[in-house]
Motif scaffolding. Structure first.
Motif, PDB file in Angstrom:
ATOM      1  N   PHE A  90      -0.028  39.273 -11.919  1.00 66.48           N
ATOM      2  CA  PHE A  90       0.490  38.757 -10.621  1.00 66.48           C
ATOM      3  C   PHE A  90       0.012  39.719  -9.663  1.00 66.48           C
ATOM      4  CE2 PHE A  90       3.521  37.614 -14.172  1.00 66.48           C
ATOM      5  CZ  PHE A  90       3.933  36.412 -13.826  1.00 66.48           C
ATOM      6  N   SER A  91      -0.427  40.740  -9.554  1.00 67.75           N
ATOM      7  CA  SER A  91      -0.903  41.565  -8.604  1.00 67.75           C
ATOM      8  C   SER A  91      -2.303  41.101  -8.300  1.00 67.75           C
ATOM      9  CB  SER A  91      -0.869  43.114  -9.179  1.00 67.75           C
ATOM     10  OG  SER A  91      -2.206  43.078 -10.105  1.00 67.75           O
ATOM     11  N   SER A  92      -2.882  40.284  -8.894  1.00 61.19           N
ATOM     12  CA  SER A  92      -4.359  39.639  -8.550  1.00 61.19           C
ATOM     13  C   SER A  92      -4.328  38.550  -7.862  1.00 61.19           C
ATOM     14  CB  SER A  92      -5.155  39.575 -10.002  1.00 61.19           C
ATOM     15  OG  SER A  92      -5.176  40.603 -10.789  1.00 61.19           O
ATOM     16  N   TYR A 141       1.545  27.710  -7.642  1.00 64.40           N
ATOM     17  CA  TYR A 141       1.764  29.053  -6.958  1.00 64.40           C
ATOM     18  C   TYR A 141       2.085  30.088  -8.307  1.00 64.40           C
ATOM     19  CZ  TYR A 141       2.433  27.102  -2.308  1.00 64.40           C
ATOM     20  OH  TYR A 141       2.230  26.524  -1.145  1.00 64.40           O
ATOM     21  N   PRO A 142       1.612  31.380  -8.271  1.00 62.33           N
ATOM     22  CA  PRO A 142       1.551  32.273  -9.171  1.00 62.33           C
ATOM     23  C   PRO A 142       2.966  32.478  -9.733  1.00 62.33           C
ATOM     24  CG  PRO A 142       0.270  33.218  -7.410  1.00 62.33           C
ATOM     25  CD  PRO A 142       1.041  31.795  -6.945  1.00 62.33           C
ATOM     26  N   HIS A 143       4.032  32.288  -8.957  1.00 61.09           N
ATOM     27  CA  HIS A 143       5.399  32.510  -9.671  1.00 61.09           C
ATOM     28  C   HIS A 143       5.740  31.347 -10.433  1.00 61.09           C
ATOM     29  CE1 HIS A 143       6.463  30.069  -6.217  1.00 61.09           C
ATOM     30  NE2 HIS A 143       7.552  29.475  -6.939  1.00 61.09           N
ATOM     31  N   GLN A 144       4.913  30.118 -10.306  1.00 57.80           N
ATOM     32  CA  GLN A 144       5.126  28.837 -11.113  1.00 57.80           C
ATOM     33  C   GLN A 144       4.505  28.957 -12.575  1.00 57.80           C
ATOM     34  OE1 GLN A 144       3.921  26.141  -8.013  1.00 57.80           O
ATOM     35  NE2 GLN A 144       6.193  25.481  -8.081  1.00 57.80           N
ATOM     36  N   GLY A 148       0.560  34.753 -19.149  1.00 60.69           N
ATOM     37  CA  GLY A 148      -0.321  34.288 -19.992  1.00 60.69           C
ATOM     38  C   GLY A 148      -1.409  33.364 -19.368  1.00 60.69           C
ATOM     39  N   GLN A 149      -0.660  32.507 -18.701  1.00 61.52           N
ATOM     40  CA  GLN A 149      -1.513  31.501 -17.857  1.00 61.52           C
ATOM     41  C   GLN A 149      -2.367  32.243 -16.559  1.00 61.52           C
ATOM     42  OE1 GLN A 149       1.537  28.979 -16.788  1.00 61.52           O
ATOM     43  NE2 GLN A 149       0.891  27.238 -18.074  1.00 61.52           N
ATOM     44  N   LEU A 150      -1.823  33.008 -15.882  1.00 63.79           N
ATOM     45  CA  LEU A 150      -2.314  33.828 -14.890  1.00 63.79           C
ATOM     46  C   LEU A 150      -3.607  34.724 -15.594  1.00 63.79           C
ATOM     47  CD1 LEU A 150       0.463  35.008 -12.569  1.00 63.79           C
ATOM     48  CD2 LEU A 150      -1.076  33.030 -12.292  1.00 63.79           C
ATOM     49  N   GLN A 151      -3.498  35.270 -16.767  1.00 61.92           N
ATOM     50  CA  GLN A 151      -4.679  36.104 -17.340  1.00 61.92           C
ATOM     51  C   GLN A 151      -5.673  35.158 -17.465  1.00 61.92           C
ATOM     52  OE1 GLN A 151      -4.813  38.889 -16.767  1.00 61.92           O
ATOM     53  NE2 GLN A 151      -3.612  40.554 -17.891  1.00 61.92           N
TER      54      GLN A 151
END
Length: 291
Positions: A90-92, A141-144, A148-151
């Motif tokens: 999330f920080s990325s 958006y990231p919060h959605q 694992g998906q963000l990684q």
């Protein structure tokens, strides 16, 4: 491919920087193409500092880091070959922008001449390579999205650059068990394509699962390294034995008071050259039983 030779990193501390703290001391190891090297140790052992040095985010105090024979140099061309993924996905991402903006930034920096439709095809293919459905993640958006998906979005970004080395710093620690296995299997698949991976973790079981070679850090120094099956199957340094004894085992009582052999070299935190105890297995003290 990647070679770290006698690298030391010191940080200035105190009100006027009059004192220094050594975070990494005389560390040497290599990562070859298509190889996963696991860098393990407890929190504060210097693992992430080494990752930052490799990525050019911080300069080494002494020693050398080279990639394909050339010194580490932060900048666009260097990051075209080496990318890092960190613990908190999330920080990325900037929360006010949609997650796929990271692909737009890659295009602007590295592929400005690629037509839009062709770029969209490349992005969608990279997402499918990391087992993501483009329709389910693009435009969100990231919060959605899940961790694992963000990684996996970050790994897809790296694949677009056709990188040669991935520095993966605790990338599974914030993921649930099922997603963690998905990401590890993805790294194993990328390894088979020739990607070198430095897998930084404090989780011994995951390092054992993924890596061909293991480097064990204690207080910034390498105390043991070699083929993973040798380091885990016949640990020679007391610190490595202590780490392994602290791993809970299913269906067995966990004796957190288990005794571990001690060594004056280990207890005093001494540093020095590694000795080859057996082929493919190096340790910081070759006479553990008698010293």
């Amino acid at each position: 491919m990647l070679r770290i030779q006698d690298v030391t990193k010191q940080f200035r501390v105190g009100a006027f920087g009059g004192k220094s703290v050594t975070a990494v001391q005389n560390v040497s190891f290599e990562v070859a193409p298509g190889e996963v090297v696991s860098l393990i140790g407890e929190s504060g052992s210097g693992k992430s500092t080494i990752g930052r040095l490799i990525l050019g985010l911080s300069p080494a105090t002494s020693g050398s880091i080279t990639f394909d024979g050339l010194p580490v140099k932060s900048g666009k061309e260097y990051y075209r070959r080496i990318q890092g993924i960190f613990q908190d996905p999330f920080s990325s991402f900037n929360p006010v922008f949609k997650a796929d903006r990271v692909f737009g930034m890659i295009k602007e920096a590295y592929f400005p001449a690629v037509p839009g439709p062709e770029w969209s095809e490349r992005v969608e293919q990279s997402l499918r390579d990391v087992r993501l459905n483009p329709g389910q993640v693009l435009g969100k958006y990231p919060h959605q999205l899940s961790g694992g998906q963000l990684q996996r979005l970050l790994i897809a970004r790296a694949l677009l650059l056709d990188i040669k080395l991935l520095v993966a710093d605790e990338i599974t620690s914030m993921l649930d068990a099922s997603t963690r296995i998905d990401v590890l299997n993805l790294l194993a698949e990328l390894k088979s394509r020739g990607l070198g991976v430095l897998y930084i973790t404090h989780d011994l079981s995951l390092g054992n699962y993924l890596a061909e070679r293991t480097v064990v850090l204690r207080r910034g120094s390498v105390v043991e390294m070699g083929l993973t099956e040798l380091v885990f199957g016949d640990p020679l340094h007391p610190y490595t034995r202590e780490l392994l004894s602290a791993v809970p085992r299913l269906h067995e009582p966990w004796d957190d008071a288990a005794t571990v052999d001690t060594c004056l070299y280990h207890e005093r935190g001494a540093s020095g050259g590694l000795l080859e105890a057996e082929p493919g297995h190096l340790v910081a003290c070759a006479q553990l039983e008698t010293c």
